[in-house]
Design a protein around this motif. Structure first.
Motif, mmCIF file in Angstrom:
data_model
loop_
_atom_site.group_PDB
_atom_site.id
_atom_site.type_symbol
_atom_site.label_atom_id
_atom_site.label_comp_id
_atom_site.label_asym_id
_atom_site.label_seq_id
_atom_site.Cartn_x
_atom_site.Cartn_y
_atom_site.Cartn_z
ATOM 1 N N GLY A 75 0.783 -1.233 0.000
ATOM 2 C CA GLY A 75 0.000 0.000 0.000
ATOM 3 C C GLY A 75 0.812 1.278 0.000
ATOM 4 O O GLY A 75 0.628 2.153 -0.856
ATOM 5 N N PRO A 76 1.724 1.450 0.932
ATOM 6 C CA PRO A 76 2.500 2.692 0.969
ATOM 7 C C PRO A 76 3.373 2.914 -0.261
ATOM 8 O O PRO A 76 3.675 4.052 -0.599
ATOM 9 N N LEU A 77 3.766 1.846 -0.958
ATOM 10 C CA LEU A 77 4.612 2.041 -2.130
ATOM 11 C C LEU A 77 3.890 2.816 -3.222
ATOM 12 O O LEU A 77 4.475 3.666 -3.887
ATOM 13 N N GLN A 78 2.608 2.547 -3.410
ATOM 14 C CA GLN A 78 1.848 3.303 -4.401
ATOM 15 C C GLN A 78 1.755 4.765 -3.976
ATOM 16 O O GLN A 78 1.858 5.662 -4.806
ATOM 17 N N ALA A 79 1.585 5.003 -2.688
ATOM 18 C CA ALA A 79 1.508 6.380 -2.199
ATOM 19 C C ALA A 79 2.793 7.140 -2.501
ATOM 20 O O ALA A 79 2.750 8.317 -2.886
ATOM 21 N N LEU A 80 3.931 6.491 -2.347
ATOM 22 C CA LEU A 80 5.210 7.152 -2.627
ATOM 23 C C LEU A 80 5.292 7.610 -4.082
ATOM 24 O O LEU A 80 5.905 8.634 -4.381
ATOM 25 N N CYS A 81 4.662 6.875 -4.987
ATOM 26 C CA CYS A 81 4.662 7.252 -6.406
ATOM 27 C C CYS A 81 3.885 8.538 -6.661
ATOM 28 O O CYS A 81 4.050 9.170 -7.707
ATOM 29 N N TYR A 82 3.050 8.915 -5.725
ATOM 30 C CA TYR A 82 2.284 10.168 -5.826
ATOM 31 C C TYR A 82 2.891 11.260 -4.943
ATOM 32 O O TYR A 82 2.218 12.228 -4.602
ATOM 33 N N ASP A 83 4.137 11.114 -4.552
ATOM 34 C CA ASP A 83 4.821 12.069 -3.667
ATOM 35 C C ASP A 83 4.157 12.183 -2.300
ATOM 36 O O ASP A 83 4.218 13.234 -1.664
ATOM 37 N N LEU A 84 3.523 11.107 -1.862
ATOM 38 C CA LEU A 84 2.897 11.132 -0.543
ATOM 39 C C LEU A 84 3.815 10.475 0.473
ATOM 40 O O LEU A 84 4.035 9.261 0.427
ATOM 41 N N PRO A 85 4.349 11.250 1.393
ATOM 42 C CA PRO A 85 5.130 10.654 2.466
ATOM 43 C C PRO A 85 4.234 9.728 3.291
ATOM 44 O O PRO A 85 3.021 9.926 3.373
ATOM 45 N N VAL A 86 4.847 8.747 3.895
ATOM 46 C CA VAL A 86 4.125 7.748 4.686
ATOM 47 C C VAL A 86 4.420 7.973 6.166
ATOM 48 O O VAL A 86 5.569 8.195 6.548
#
Length: 189
Positions: free
Chosen positions: A98-109
């Motif tokens: 899940g968090p890996l996809q967020a990183l692709c959108y410049d979303l820090p986890v």
């Protein structure tokens, strides 16, 4: 549509937007996230939590003010705008893909240390995430989020600028090269 248009369409114009995407299972600690979010809203009401995934009904997420539950979404045309309007990916439970996809959108986890994380936790670094101590309370989780945004969003904006550069080397080509290298190492031994 651009980010601001999407935010307006979702009634999030002046909100700091948190995102959770995943199955609503016990190891994802959604109950902890919701408790933290209540604490955060006490500190500042300009936050909104977006939730995507199956199983949210059992947590009655619709009863929480300033939350939007989309249910399970697999259509990227519907999911991408939700990532685009978000500022940070909150995931207090077992980290997987899940968090890996967020990183692709410049979303820090923002997550918490745990023995239940999958190997993907290795991709989370100080350049793209905050990994809090194992004994972090819901209030401390909320304070961490608050400190990123208040007073002027400088901290969250700085973290967002280093997120994509920290993972852009993770390509299919690199994965294939690593696989070949691993097979060659096994065959050589």
């Amino acid at each position: 549509q651009n980010r601001e248009e999407i935010k307006r369409s979702l009634n999030l114009k002046d909100e700091n937007v948190l995102l959770f995407v995943g199955r609503f299972t016990e190891n994802k600690r959604v109950d902890f996230l919701l408790e933290s979010f209540l604490e955060l809203c006490k500190m500042n009401p300009n936050f909104h939590l977006l939730l995507v995934g199956s199983g949210g009904d059992k947590y009655s997420v619709q009863q929480y003010a300033k939350t939007t539950y989309f249910g399970p979404l697999t259509d990227l045309n519907k999911l991408a705008p939700i990532y685009a309007v978000s500022d940070v990916f909150v995931f207090p439970g077992a980290v997987g893909l899940g968090p890996l996809q967020a990183l692709c959108y410049d979303l820090p986890v923002i997550t918490i240390e745990s023995s239940t994380h999958m190997p993907e936790i290795e991709y989370l670094t100080s350049e793209n995430s905050l990994i809090l101590q194992r004994n972090t309370s819901p209030k401390r989780f909320a304070e961490t989020i608050y400190d990123l945004f208040i007073p002027d969003r400088c901290q969250i904006n700085a973290l967002r600028t280093t997120t994509w550069p920290s993972i852009k080397h993770l390509t299919i080509e690199q994965m294939a090269d690593n696989f070949i290298e691993g097979i060659n190492a096994i065959l050589a031994s």
